[in-house]
Design a protein around this motif. Structure first.
Motif, mmCIF file in Angstrom:
data_model
loop_
_atom_site.group_PDB
_atom_site.id
_atom_site.type_symbol
_atom_site.label_atom_id
_atom_site.label_comp_id
_atom_site.label_asym_id
_atom_site.label_seq_id
_atom_site.Cartn_x
_atom_site.Cartn_y
_atom_site.Cartn_z
ATOM 1 N N LEU A 1 0.825 -1.204 0.000
ATOM 2 C CA LEU A 1 0.000 0.000 0.000
ATOM 3 C C LEU A 1 0.862 1.258 0.000
ATOM 4 O O LEU A 1 0.519 2.255 -0.644
ATOM 5 C CB LEU A 1 -0.934 -0.007 1.214
ATOM 6 N N THR A 2 1.972 1.220 0.707
ATOM 7 C CA THR A 2 2.892 2.364 0.711
ATOM 8 C C THR A 2 3.415 2.625 -0.693
ATOM 9 O O THR A 2 3.489 3.782 -1.134
ATOM 10 C CB THR A 2 4.062 2.103 1.674
ATOM 11 N N ALA A 3 3.775 1.576 -1.399
ATOM 12 C CA ALA A 3 4.234 1.738 -2.779
ATOM 13 C C ALA A 3 3.139 2.341 -3.651
ATOM 14 O O ALA A 3 3.404 3.219 -4.484
ATOM 15 C CB ALA A 3 4.677 0.391 -3.342
ATOM 16 N N ASP A 4 1.906 1.886 -3.471
ATOM 17 C CA ASP A 4 0.794 2.423 -4.259
ATOM 18 C C ASP A 4 0.619 3.921 -4.026
ATOM 19 O O ASP A 4 0.368 4.680 -4.960
ATOM 20 C CB ASP A 4 -0.508 1.702 -3.893
ATOM 21 N N VAL A 5 0.732 4.346 -2.760
ATOM 22 C CA VAL A 5 0.561 5.763 -2.448
ATOM 23 C C VAL A 5 1.700 6.584 -3.038
ATOM 24 O O VAL A 5 1.473 7.604 -3.695
ATOM 25 C CB VAL A 5 0.480 5.983 -0.919
ATOM 26 N N CYS A 6 2.929 6.142 -2.825
ATOM 27 C CA CYS A 6 4.080 6.899 -3.304
ATOM 28 C C CYS A 6 4.088 7.029 -4.826
ATOM 29 O O CYS A 6 4.473 8.066 -5.369
ATOM 30 C CB CYS A 6 5.370 6.243 -2.835
ATOM 31 N N GLN A 7 3.655 5.979 -5.510
ATOM 32 C CA GLN A 7 3.670 5.994 -6.969
ATOM 33 C C GLN A 7 2.294 6.302 -7.555
ATOM 34 O O GLN A 7 2.118 6.281 -8.771
ATOM 35 C CB GLN A 7 4.205 4.653 -7.475
ATOM 36 N N GLN A 8 1.318 6.608 -6.656
ATOM 37 C CA GLN A 8 -0.048 6.953 -7.051
ATOM 38 C C GLN A 8 -0.652 5.922 -7.996
ATOM 39 O O GLN A 8 -1.303 6.258 -9.001
ATOM 40 C CB GLN A 8 -0.094 8.359 -7.659
ATOM 41 N N CYS A 9 -0.460 4.665 -7.650
ATOM 42 C CA CYS A 9 -1.066 3.546 -8.382
ATOM 43 C C CYS A 9 -2.338 3.140 -7.645
ATOM 44 O O CYS A 9 -2.390 2.096 -6.983
ATOM 45 C CB CYS A 9 -0.078 2.384 -8.471
ATOM 46 N N LEU A 10 -3.372 3.977 -7.769
ATOM 47 C CA LEU A 10 -4.556 3.836 -6.932
ATOM 48 C C LEU A 10 -5.739 3.201 -7.658
ATOM 49 O O LEU A 10 -6.858 3.207 -7.150
ATOM 50 C CB LEU A 10 -4.961 5.210 -6.376
ATOM 51 N N GLY A 11 -5.483 2.644 -8.819
ATOM 52 C CA GLY A 11 -6.530 1.939 -9.543
ATOM 53 C C GLY A 11 -6.526 0.467 -9.182
ATOM 54 O O GLY A 11 -6.712 0.087 -8.027
ATOM 55 N N LEU A 12 -6.305 -0.384 -10.175
ATOM 56 C CA LEU A 12 -6.328 -1.829 -9.964
ATOM 57 C C LEU A 12 -5.289 -2.302 -8.950
ATOM 58 O O LEU A 12 -5.619 -3.115 -8.082
ATOM 59 C CB LEU A 12 -6.165 -2.545 -11.304
ATOM 60 N N PRO A 13 -4.032 -1.832 -9.002
ATOM 61 C CA PRO A 13 -3.072 -2.318 -8.001
ATOM 62 C C PRO A 13 -3.519 -2.037 -6.571
ATOM 63 O O PRO A 13 -3.432 -2.919 -5.707
ATOM 64 C CB PRO A 13 -1.789 -1.543 -8.349
#
Length: 248
Positions: free
Chosen positions: A55-67
């Protein structure tokens, strides 16, 4: 749903999350399955810690869709509540940036609605943790960090004191010192802030009971989110270990 960290298997079982990766590109699906599966097998990390790192990776890279959806659903399957995920987002917001965390909160609220989950309420922070100046509570910011920050700019140091106070609470639904360390040194990897902050976050983990082997596990796990960034993090890690004299 599979919770082994295999993105391909997990997305193929999400009827509302979007297309199966194999339908998007079968070769990429093979690559993703091999890579995420390899990372998921990393020892020395608990399953909740792996959820927080994803989840931290998703936030930092703004991958907030499917991932992000895959990781939220997988986290729930691992027993991590959305209340704990909210605690994570609150904690990492000062490093990820409040704007990045805000987008993640918006997306998490959408998923809670879609999954029929309640928005877990948290106790408001007391006024003294939100204050600056003479009425503020003492800051738990380490003295070494405060000295560095004051040399940079006193106002910036005061801002960091505020951030440290607001994240000083503990108890049910909050992250352990070990989890805090792992998420913040991961942010350093994502943003390539591998100097003083990276060293301080490694030290926080060691002070919280983690070993150098545990820190290495975090770096290994993070390779799936950007191998070249992890490469530079490994170089910085070895330099900090040598300079600090840390031993197993």
């Amino acid at each position: 749903m599979s919770t082994d960290g295999n993105l391909v298997t997990m997305t193929s079982n999400l009827s509302t999350a979007g297309p199966d990766l194999r339908a998007l590109d079968p070769v990429f699906a093979q690559m993703a399955a091999a890579s995420t599966g390899y990372a998921a097998a990393t020892p020395n990390l608990t399953e909740p810690e792996k959820v927080f790192l994803r989840l931290t990776a998703d936030v930092c890279q703004q991958c907030l869709g499917l991932p992000f959806e895959v990781h939220v659903r997988g986290g729930i399957d691992q027993g991590v509540s959305t209340g704990e995920m909210r605690a994570l987002l609150r904690f990492i917001s000062y490093d990820s940036g409040y704007h990045a965390a805000l987008s993640a909160f918006e997306r998490l609220a959408e998923l809670e609605t879609a999954l029929g989950l309640s928005n877990a309420a948290a106790e408001p922070l007391p006024d003294e943790l939100l204050a600056t100046g003479p009425d503020a509570a003492p800051s738990p910011l380490p003295q070494r960090a405060r000295a560095i920050l004051r040399d940079l700019d006193p106002s910036f140091a005061e801002y960091f004191d505020l951030q440290s106070r607001m994240r000083s609470t503990s108890g049910a639904g909050t992250l352990t010192v070990r989890e805090r360390s792992f998420t913040t040194l991961s942010i350093d990897t994502h943003y390539q802030t591998l100097g003083d902050t990276f060293r301080l976050h490694i030290q926080r983990g060691l002070d919280g009971g983690a070993t150098l082997a545990d820190v290495r596990a975090v770096l290994r796990f993070n390779a799936q989110f950007g191998a070249t960034r992890a490469w530079h993090a490994w170089q910085a890690f070895h330099a900090h270990v040598a300079e600090a004299g840390w031993v197993e």
